[in-house]
Write a protein that holds these residues in place. Structure first.
Motif, mmCIF file in Angstrom:
data_model
loop_
_atom_site.group_PDB
_atom_site.id
_atom_site.type_symbol
_atom_site.label_atom_id
_atom_site.label_comp_id
_atom_site.label_asym_id
_atom_site.label_seq_id
_atom_site.Cartn_x
_atom_site.Cartn_y
_atom_site.Cartn_z
ATOM 1 N N THR A 98 0.828 -1.213 0.000
ATOM 2 C CA THR A 98 0.000 0.000 0.000
ATOM 3 C C THR A 98 0.858 1.258 0.000
ATOM 4 O O THR A 98 0.596 2.214 -0.739
ATOM 5 C CB THR A 98 -0.943 -0.014 1.215
ATOM 6 O OG1 THR A 98 -1.832 -1.123 1.100
ATOM 7 C CG2 THR A 98 -1.740 1.272 1.316
ATOM 8 N N MET A 99 1.902 1.265 0.817
ATOM 9 C CA MET A 99 2.768 2.444 0.881
ATOM 10 C C MET A 99 3.485 2.670 -0.449
ATOM 11 O O MET A 99 3.572 3.810 -0.927
ATOM 12 C CB MET A 99 3.768 2.293 2.029
ATOM 13 C CG MET A 99 3.131 2.340 3.400
ATOM 14 S SD MET A 99 4.331 2.389 4.767
ATOM 15 C CE MET A 99 4.950 0.702 4.772
ATOM 16 N N ARG A 100 3.997 1.603 -1.036
ATOM 17 C CA ARG A 100 4.671 1.758 -2.328
ATOM 18 C C ARG A 100 3.712 2.281 -3.394
ATOM 19 O O ARG A 100 4.078 3.142 -4.211
ATOM 20 C CB ARG A 100 5.263 0.415 -2.763
ATOM 21 C CG ARG A 100 6.419 -0.075 -1.916
ATOM 22 C CD ARG A 100 7.072 -1.302 -2.543
ATOM 23 N NE ARG A 100 8.044 -1.897 -1.639
ATOM 24 C CZ ARG A 100 7.806 -2.966 -0.883
ATOM 25 N NH1 ARG A 100 6.613 -3.568 -0.947
ATOM 26 N NH2 ARG A 100 8.729 -3.444 -0.085
ATOM 27 N N ALA A 101 2.502 1.757 -3.408
ATOM 28 C CA ALA A 101 1.523 2.186 -4.407
ATOM 29 C C ALA A 101 1.163 3.659 -4.233
ATOM 30 O O ALA A 101 1.016 4.394 -5.214
ATOM 31 C CB ALA A 101 0.268 1.319 -4.318
ATOM 32 N N ALA A 102 1.028 4.098 -2.985
ATOM 33 C CA ALA A 102 0.678 5.501 -2.729
ATOM 34 C C ALA A 102 1.778 6.434 -3.231
ATOM 35 O O ALA A 102 1.503 7.454 -3.884
ATOM 36 C CB ALA A 102 0.435 5.711 -1.244
ATOM 37 N N LEU A 103 3.023 6.098 -2.947
ATOM 38 C CA LEU A 103 4.129 6.924 -3.425
ATOM 39 C C LEU A 103 4.212 6.915 -4.948
ATOM 40 O O LEU A 103 4.463 7.946 -5.576
ATOM 41 C CB LEU A 103 5.444 6.439 -2.829
ATOM 42 C CG LEU A 103 5.617 6.644 -1.322
ATOM 43 C CD1 LEU A 103 6.924 6.014 -0.857
ATOM 44 C CD2 LEU A 103 5.574 8.117 -0.951
ATOM 45 N N SER A 104 3.970 5.751 -5.539
ATOM 46 C CA SER A 104 4.006 5.655 -6.995
ATOM 47 C C SER A 104 2.927 6.514 -7.631
ATOM 48 O O SER A 104 3.158 7.210 -8.628
ATOM 49 C CB SER A 104 3.827 4.188 -7.415
ATOM 50 O OG SER A 104 3.804 4.061 -8.821
ATOM 51 N N GLY A 105 1.722 6.496 -7.043
ATOM 52 C CA GLY A 105 0.636 7.316 -7.573
ATOM 53 C C GLY A 105 0.930 8.789 -7.470
ATOM 54 O O GLY A 105 0.705 9.558 -8.414
ATOM 55 N N ARG A 106 1.470 9.220 -6.338
ATOM 56 C CA ARG A 106 1.822 10.626 -6.146
ATOM 57 C C ARG A 106 2.905 11.051 -7.134
ATOM 58 O O ARG A 106 2.806 12.089 -7.798
ATOM 59 C CB ARG A 106 2.284 10.806 -4.695
ATOM 60 C CG ARG A 106 2.513 12.239 -4.216
ATOM 61 C CD ARG A 106 3.931 12.725 -4.370
ATOM 62 N NE ARG A 106 4.965 11.833 -3.910
ATOM 63 C CZ ARG A 106 5.398 11.738 -2.643
ATOM 64 N NH1 ARG A 106 4.847 12.459 -1.693
ATOM 65 N NH2 ARG A 106 6.395 10.904 -2.340
ATOM 66 N N ASP A 107 3.941 10.239 -7.236
ATOM 67 C CA ASP A 107 5.085 10.606 -8.081
ATOM 68 C C ASP A 107 4.739 10.569 -9.569
ATOM 69 O O ASP A 107 5.316 11.324 -10.367
ATOM 70 C CB ASP A 107 6.259 9.690 -7.795
ATOM 71 C CG ASP A 107 6.797 9.865 -6.372
ATOM 72 O OD1 ASP A 107 6.455 10.884 -5.734
ATOM 73 O OD2 ASP A 107 7.547 8.982 -5.911
ATOM 74 N N ALA A 108 3.781 9.710 -9.945
ATOM 75 C CA ALA A 108 3.404 9.591 -11.359
ATOM 76 C C ALA A 108 2.817 10.886 -11.903
ATOM 77 O O ALA A 108 2.899 11.159 -13.104
ATOM 78 C CB ALA A 108 2.420 8.443 -11.557
ATOM 79 N N VAL A 109 2.206 11.677 -11.025
ATOM 80 C CA VAL A 109 1.606 12.937 -11.466
ATOM 81 C C VAL A 109 2.433 14.139 -10.997
ATOM 82 O O VAL A 109 1.981 15.282 -11.068
ATOM 83 C CB VAL A 109 0.145 13.061 -10.977
ATOM 84 C CG1 VAL A 109 -0.723 12.015 -11.654
ATOM 85 C CG2 VAL A 109 0.037 12.953 -9.458
ATOM 86 N N GLY A 110 3.635 13.863 -10.499
ATOM 87 C CA GLY A 110 4.496 14.960 -10.045
ATOM 88 C C GLY A 110 3.899 15.708 -8.880
ATOM 89 O O GLY A 110 4.076 16.928 -8.759
ATOM 90 N N GLY A 111 3.199 14.985 -8.013
ATOM 91 C CA GLY A 111 2.458 15.629 -6.938
ATOM 92 C C GLY A 111 3.310 16.055 -5.757
ATOM 93 O O GLY A 111 4.466 15.655 -5.611
#
Length: 236
Positions: A98-111
């Motif tokens: 879950t933690m890895r997925a959350a960081l990946s989602g944030r970083d994918a949009v340059g958030g």
């Protein structure tokens, strides 16, 4: 080293109420005594995400306490959807996938959304953890999850203030510690089982304290918030 946090910015007021109208009335009453607000399930499901966006646009900080936990793809896409609201913090449960997925989602949009990992809920004690199937005592389970969060690169940890000193030693000075279950001296503990006062929490190494009922249920919420900020300022 991270930049110092002002006592006012340490306080996060929990908007655990049923409607955005009620939340906005409370925010008006608090005024400039606080500038950081938490939106959890109850308000989030009652229009709170729209309120989060409005608060962020008004220059206030927002903590989305949504505790995401699902398959990786769902968490990743959920974080991407939430990024656009302008919130400062978002919680996920401290499971590695879950933690890895959350960081990946944030970083994918340059958030810029900072992801916080919830270790063990502050309403849990050792008996609750055993009932849920965990062999470790709560303090050890918190430490295990905090160490995993550090390795994965999560931005901060949510834990009880009682575990903050141990967590700080594990995660170092550069990641945040945010603690619910904060009660000013003399306040009722309610459903929380691992609590501290605001001053005790800051001394233990906590960056932000989350306070709900002692402020939202006070006759004068502004005064209650100011007292908590003053208590933390005495520590700083």
């Amino acid at each position: 080293m991270p930049a110092p946090i002002s006592p006012r910015d340490r306080l996060i007021v929990a908007l655990d109420m049923a409607s955005t109208d009620e939340a906005e009335r409370l925010i008006d009453r608090i005024g400039d005594a606080a500038g950081f607000y938490k939106i959890g399930y109850r308000l989030g499901y009652a229009g709170g995400l729209g309120l989060a966006e409005r608060l962020a646009r008004a220059g206030l900080k927002v903590f989305l306490d949504l505790k995401l936990h699902d398959i990786g793809n769902t968490v990743e896409e959920g974080v991407q959807s939430l990024e656009g609201l302008g919130a400062t913090f978002l919680t996920v449960h401290a499971y590695p996938q879950t933690m890895r997925a959350a960081l990946s989602g944030r970083d994918a949009v340059g958030g810029r959304l900072r992801i916080l990992a919830v270790t063990v809920l502050t309403s849990y004690d050792d008996a609750d953890a055993r009932e849920a199937g965990f062999a470790l005592p709560v303090a050890d389970l918190v430490a295990l999850r905090a160490e995993a969060a550090r390795r994965i690169g999560i931005d901060g940890i949510v834990c009880a203030a009682a575990e903050a000193a141990r967590v700080r030693a594990l995660i170092g000075p550069d990641r945040l510690i945010v603690t619910p279950g904060i009660r000013p001296a003399g306040a009722a503990t309610g459903d929380q089982k691992r609590v501290m006062t605001p001053a005790e929490a800051v001394r233990a190494g906590v960056d932000h304290v989350v306070v709900g009922r002692p402020i939202t249920g006070a006759a004068d919420p502004r005064d209650a918030a100011q007292r908590i900020v003053a208590e933390m300022a005495d520590v700083d």
